[in-house]
Scaffold this motif. Structure first.
Motif, PDB file in Angstrom:
ATOM      1  N   VAL A 191       0.890  -1.099   0.000  1.00 15.29           N
ATOM      2  CA  VAL A 191      -0.042  -0.203  -0.010  1.00 15.29           C
ATOM      3  C   VAL A 191       0.821   1.174  -0.098  1.00 15.29           C
ATOM      4  CG1 VAL A 191      -1.869  -0.975   1.015  1.00 15.29           C
ATOM      5  CG2 VAL A 191      -0.141  -0.093   2.619  1.00 15.29           C
ATOM      6  N   ALA A 192       0.353   2.309  -0.740  1.00 15.78           N
ATOM      7  CA  ALA A 192       1.229   3.463  -0.810  1.00 15.78           C
ATOM      8  C   ALA A 192       1.648   4.141   0.227  1.00 15.78           C
ATOM      9  CB  ALA A 192       0.472   4.469  -1.647  1.00 15.78           C
ATOM     10  N   GLU A 193       0.746   4.150   1.440  1.00 15.08           N
ATOM     11  CA  GLU A 193       0.886   4.885   2.817  1.00 15.08           C
ATOM     12  C   GLU A 193       2.188   4.048   3.699  1.00 15.08           C
ATOM     13  OE1 GLU A 193      -3.249   5.588   1.726  1.00 15.08           O
ATOM     14  OE2 GLU A 193      -1.750   3.773   1.666  1.00 15.08           O
ATOM     15  N   ILE A 194       2.486   2.657   3.373  1.00 14.73           N
ATOM     16  CA  ILE A 194       3.338   2.152   4.403  1.00 14.73           C
ATOM     17  C   ILE A 194       4.750   1.620   3.245  1.00 14.73           C
ATOM     18  CG2 ILE A 194       4.130   0.128   5.861  1.00 14.73           C
ATOM     19  CD1 ILE A 194       1.102   0.370   6.768  1.00 14.73           C
ATOM     20  N   GLY A 195       5.812   2.435   3.296  1.00 12.99           N
ATOM     21  CA  GLY A 195       6.890   1.941   2.397  1.00 12.99           C
ATOM     22  C   GLY A 195       8.027   1.140   3.440  1.00 12.99           C
ATOM     23  N   TRP A 196       9.156   0.859   2.719  1.00 12.94           N
ATOM     24  CA  TRP A 196      10.297   0.211   3.124  1.00 12.94           C
ATOM     25  C   TRP A 196      10.558   0.893   4.618  1.00 12.94           C
ATOM     26  CZ3 TRP A 196      11.045  -4.627   1.839  1.00 12.94           C
ATOM     27  CH2 TRP A 196      10.681  -5.065   0.546  1.00 12.94           C
ATOM     28  N   ALA A 197      10.854   0.118   5.584  1.00 11.11           N
ATOM     29  CA  ALA A 197      11.327   0.486   7.045  1.00 11.11           C
ATOM     30  C   ALA A 197      12.449  -0.095   7.418  1.00 11.11           C
ATOM     31  CB  ALA A 197      10.314   0.662   8.006  1.00 11.11           C
ATOM     32  N   ASP A 198      13.265   0.299   8.504  1.00 10.77           N
ATOM     33  CA  ASP A 198      14.053  -0.373   9.051  1.00 10.77           C
ATOM     34  C   ASP A 198      13.498  -1.231  10.117  1.00 10.77           C
ATOM     35  OD1 ASP A 198      16.502   0.619   8.395  1.00 10.77           O
ATOM     36  OD2 ASP A 198      16.269   2.471   9.091  1.00 10.77           O
ATOM     37  N   SER A 199      14.033  -2.463   9.846  1.00 11.94           N
ATOM     38  CA  SER A 199      13.603  -3.581  11.274  1.00 11.94           C
ATOM     39  C   SER A 199      15.061  -3.928  11.831  1.00 11.94           C
ATOM     40  CB  SER A 199      12.868  -4.765  10.561  1.00 11.94           C
ATOM     41  OG  SER A 199      12.585  -5.761  11.479  1.00 11.94           O
ATOM     42  N   GLY A 200      14.991  -4.153  13.077  1.00 13.48           N
ATOM     43  CA  GLY A 200      16.029  -4.559  13.766  1.00 13.48           C
ATOM     44  C   GLY A 200      15.823  -4.817  15.219  1.00 13.48           C
ATOM     45  N   VAL A 201      16.663  -4.323  16.220  1.00 12.27           N
ATOM     46  CA  VAL A 201      16.435  -4.606  17.595  1.00 12.27           C
ATOM     47  C   VAL A 201      16.590  -3.176  18.347  1.00 12.27           C
ATOM     48  CG1 VAL A 201      19.085  -4.961  17.781  1.00 12.27           C
ATOM     49  CG2 VAL A 201      17.855  -5.723  19.258  1.00 12.27           C
ATOM     50  N   TYR A 202      15.979  -2.899  19.582  1.00 14.16           N
ATOM     51  CA  TYR A 202      15.980  -2.072  20.329  1.00 14.16           C
ATOM     52  C   TYR A 202      16.925  -2.494  21.362  1.00 14.16           C
ATOM     53  CZ  TYR A 202      13.122   1.747  17.954  1.00 14.16           C
ATOM     54  OH  TYR A 202      12.748   2.338  17.239  1.00 14.16           O
ATOM     55  N   LEU A 203      17.894  -1.509  21.978  1.00 19.90           N
ATOM     56  CA  LEU A 203      18.614  -1.707  23.244  1.00 19.90           C
ATOM     57  C   LEU A 203      18.092  -0.830  24.411  1.00 19.90           C
ATOM     58  CD1 LEU A 203      22.135  -1.756  21.604  1.00 19.90           C
ATOM     59  CD2 LEU A 203      20.673  -3.774  21.746  1.00 19.90           C
ATOM     60  N   SER A 204      17.535  -1.356  25.360  1.00 18.21           N
ATOM     61  CA  SER A 204      16.998  -0.645  26.316  1.00 18.21           C
ATOM     62  C   SER A 204      17.957   0.415  27.017  1.00 18.21           C
ATOM     63  CB  SER A 204      16.713  -1.553  27.437  1.00 18.21           C
ATOM     64  OG  SER A 204      15.953  -0.808  28.528  1.00 18.21           O
ATOM     65  N   LYS A 205      17.272   1.781  27.098  1.00 16.64           N
ATOM     66  CA  LYS A 205      17.992   2.816  27.649  1.00 16.64           C
ATOM     67  C   LYS A 205      17.814   2.496  29.259  1.00 16.64           C
ATOM     68  CE  LYS A 205      16.780   6.116  24.110  1.00 16.64           C
ATOM     69  NZ  LYS A 205      16.116   7.375  23.718  1.00 16.64           N
ATOM     70  N   LYS A 206      16.740   2.047  29.817  1.00 16.79           N
ATOM     71  CA  LYS A 206      16.562   1.648  31.118  1.00 16.79           C
ATOM     72  C   LYS A 206      17.518   0.755  31.907  1.00 16.79           C
ATOM     73  CE  LYS A 206      11.694   3.701  31.458  1.00 16.79           C
ATOM     74  NZ  LYS A 206      10.313   3.416  31.669  1.00 16.79           N
ATOM     75  N   SER A 207      17.450  -0.488  31.238  1.00 16.21           N
ATOM     76  CA  SER A 207      17.838  -1.656  32.035  1.00 16.21           C
ATOM     77  C   SER A 207      19.361  -1.828  31.729  1.00 16.21           C
ATOM     78  CB  SER A 207      16.870  -2.652  31.589  1.00 16.21           C
ATOM     79  OG  SER A 207      16.992  -3.198  30.371  1.00 16.21           O
ATOM     80  N   LEU A 208      19.835  -1.388  30.616  1.00 19.57           N
ATOM     81  CA  LEU A 208      21.267  -1.742  30.129  1.00 19.57           C
ATOM     82  C   LEU A 208      22.184  -0.796  30.585  1.00 19.57           C
ATOM     83  CD1 LEU A 208      20.669  -2.894  26.568  1.00 19.57           C
ATOM     84  CD2 LEU A 208      21.377  -4.299  28.791  1.00 19.57           C
TER      85      LEU A 208
END
Length: 272
Positions: free
Chosen positions: A214-231
């Protein structure tokens, strides 16, 4: 260490040196990872957890690497645990402004959500606006999934129209569609197809799936988030180096190629 099927582990064992050649000091603590079943990326079978991302994490758990404690939870709970600092990683995850508040993002692959249905005779849909205009169609999605602002907006619009069904996981979405209670879903093809492929309750729809970008949703980054709180800053730096090296070497994409057919990947996944 969790048990693994030799068929899936052997390529990782043979190739881990491709991206793990650099020595790392290791993490200060054991890294807590909450995972949700995600196609063939995260597969849960009782006490056994495997798939692309669990194998990558275990490849990092060497003498000089980090130790990961993995557990399976529903996707919505997985997000909540990460936001509250009770999980150190959010993986896999699309980059969004909300998630940026809670973690440092490391991109691993490109992906996009598409409309997915099992009706070959319906006129094509090329935008979310067209989906809204086809008032007979009901949309089923997974609670906790997020593909950005346009995705969240169409969920709100479909909810107001009484045309939204929210399920706990991709298999439940597939069962809802198979039963005719919902007509279409919106998620990354590799997630939905992988879930359908390994569940005998819905695998008969596999060859009938129809993918529509669909036009409104293009390619995006997929990956991993590293916690700002616990790490700690030190552990975040170590993990960031490990994941960046894994992506740079092509190891993540090789995992996708090992698990998924080319025709599935071309609809919604690309290497970085």
């Amino acid at each position: 260490m969790l048990k693994r099927h030799l068929f899936f582990m052997l390529p990782l064992i043979l190739c881990s040196a491709c991206w793990y050649g650099e020595a790392f000091a290791g993490c200060i603590k054991k890294i807590q990872v909450s995972l949700a079943p995600t196609g063939l990326s995260v597969i849960s079978n009782g006490a056994v957890i495997n798939g692309i991302y669990p194998e990558i994490l275990e490849g990092m758990a060497g003498k000089d690497g980090c130790q990961f404690e993995m557990r399976i939870v529903p996707r919505a709970r997985m997000e909540l645990l990460f936001e509250n600092g009770q999980a150190d990683l959010l993986i896999p995850a699309i980059r969004t402004s909300r998630r940026d508040e809670f973690g440092i993002f490391v991109p691993l692959v490109y992906t996009r959500a598409t409309l997915i249905s099992i009706n070959p005779n319906r006129p094509p849909i090329t935008s979310l606006q067209e989906l809204l205009e086809q008032k007979q169609l009901k949309l089923a999605v997974v609670r906790g999934y997020d593909y950005g602002d346009a995705y969240q907006q169409v969920l709100q619009d479909m909810q107001k129209a009484g045309r939204l069904i929210v399920e706990s996981d991709p298999v439940s979405v597939a069962r809802t569609m198979r039963a005719g209670a919902a007509d279409i879903t919106l998620m990354a093809p590799y997630i939905f197809t992988g879930a359908v492929q390994i569940d005998k309750r819905v695998d008969d729809i596999l060859d009938k799936l129809r993918y529509e970008p669909v036009a409104e949703i293009g390619w995006a980054d997929s990956g991993v988030y590293l916690s700002k709180k616990s790490l700690t800053p030190e552990d975040r730096a170590t993990l960031q180096s490990l994941f960046e090296n894994a992506a740079k070497s092509g190891m993540v994409w090789k995992g996708f190629q090992r698990y998924y057919k080319t025709e599935v990947l071309k609809e919604g996944s690309r290497p970085r």
